[in-house]
Scaffold this motif. Structure first.
Motif, mmCIF file in Angstrom:
data_model
loop_
_atom_site.group_PDB
_atom_site.id
_atom_site.type_symbol
_atom_site.label_atom_id
_atom_site.label_comp_id
_atom_site.label_asym_id
_atom_site.label_seq_id
_atom_site.Cartn_x
_atom_site.Cartn_y
_atom_site.Cartn_z
ATOM 1 N N CYS A 52 67.257 17.815 42.183
ATOM 2 C CA CYS A 52 66.659 16.588 41.668
ATOM 3 C C CYS A 52 66.689 16.577 40.144
ATOM 4 C CB CYS A 52 65.208 16.474 42.117
ATOM 5 S SG CYS A 52 65.005 16.289 43.881
ATOM 6 N N GLU A 54 64.396 16.094 38.126
ATOM 7 C CA GLU A 54 63.226 16.729 37.517
ATOM 8 C C GLU A 54 63.380 18.246 37.382
ATOM 9 O OE1 GLU A 54 63.154 14.542 40.046
ATOM 10 O OE2 GLU A 54 61.380 13.268 39.956
ATOM 11 N N CYS A 89 60.197 13.029 44.467
ATOM 12 C CA CYS A 89 60.285 13.341 45.895
ATOM 13 C C CYS A 89 59.194 14.351 46.250
ATOM 14 C CB CYS A 89 61.664 13.887 46.233
ATOM 15 S SG CYS A 89 61.902 15.614 45.768
ATOM 16 N N CYS A 92 59.586 17.736 44.496
ATOM 17 C CA CYS A 92 59.219 17.702 43.075
ATOM 18 C C CYS A 92 57.718 17.494 42.900
ATOM 19 C CB CYS A 92 60.024 16.635 42.346
ATOM 20 S SG CYS A 92 61.766 17.087 42.171
HETATM 21 ZN ZN LIG Z 1 62.799 15.840 43.764
#
Ligand SMILES: [Zn+2]
Length: 137
Positions: A52, A54, A89, A92
């Motif tokens: 991701c 992040e 998500c 995260c």
């Molecule tokens: Zn994520």
């Protein structure tokens, strides 16, 4: 530092720089002392090893020994698509909970994903699983 348009702009600027005229996902985070850490998603051609947007900023904060206090993730599907705000998500969110339930995240407004509002992780996940252990202390 409170989540603000400056942080959203940092994520957008990184996406525009790294993925000019193309699909992209980028994140920006405030540390407790006001630094901005940014990163982009990583999607290798083969396998399911995607990371991701992040992830890089989270790892950078940990490397520097800094606390994350706010996070923004932006995305567009093509160079011509609108820039939308992505709620972090579940994975995260779990990572961001490392710095507490008061970490702020940008979420899209219900009627327009190009606009954002601020929620704490506690508001995003009112039934966060760790809370079960807090009721028996
Ligand atoms: Zn994520």
């Amino acid at each position: 530092m409170k989540l603000d348009q400056t942080l959203v702009n940092a994520a957008i600027a990184l996406l525009e720089k790294r993925f000019p005229g193309a699909e992209g996902i980028a994140a920006a985070m405030y540390t407790e002392d006001g630094d901005i850490l940014t990163s982009v998603f990583f999607e290798p051609e083969w396998g399911s090893a995607m990371l991701c947007a992040e992830t890089g900023a989270i790892c950078e904060a940990e490397k520097l020994g800094k606390r994350i206090v706010a996070s923004v993730c932006v995305s567009r599907q093509t160079g011509d698509s609108p820039m939308v705000i992505l709620t972090p998500c579940g994975i995260c969110q779990e990572r961001l909970f490392h710095w507490g339930q008061e970490v702020e995240v940008a979420v899209p407004t219900p009627s327009d994903a190009t606009k954002w509002e601020v929620k704490t992780l506690k508001e995003v996940q009112p039934y966060y699983w760790v809370n079960a252990f807090k009721t028996i202390d």
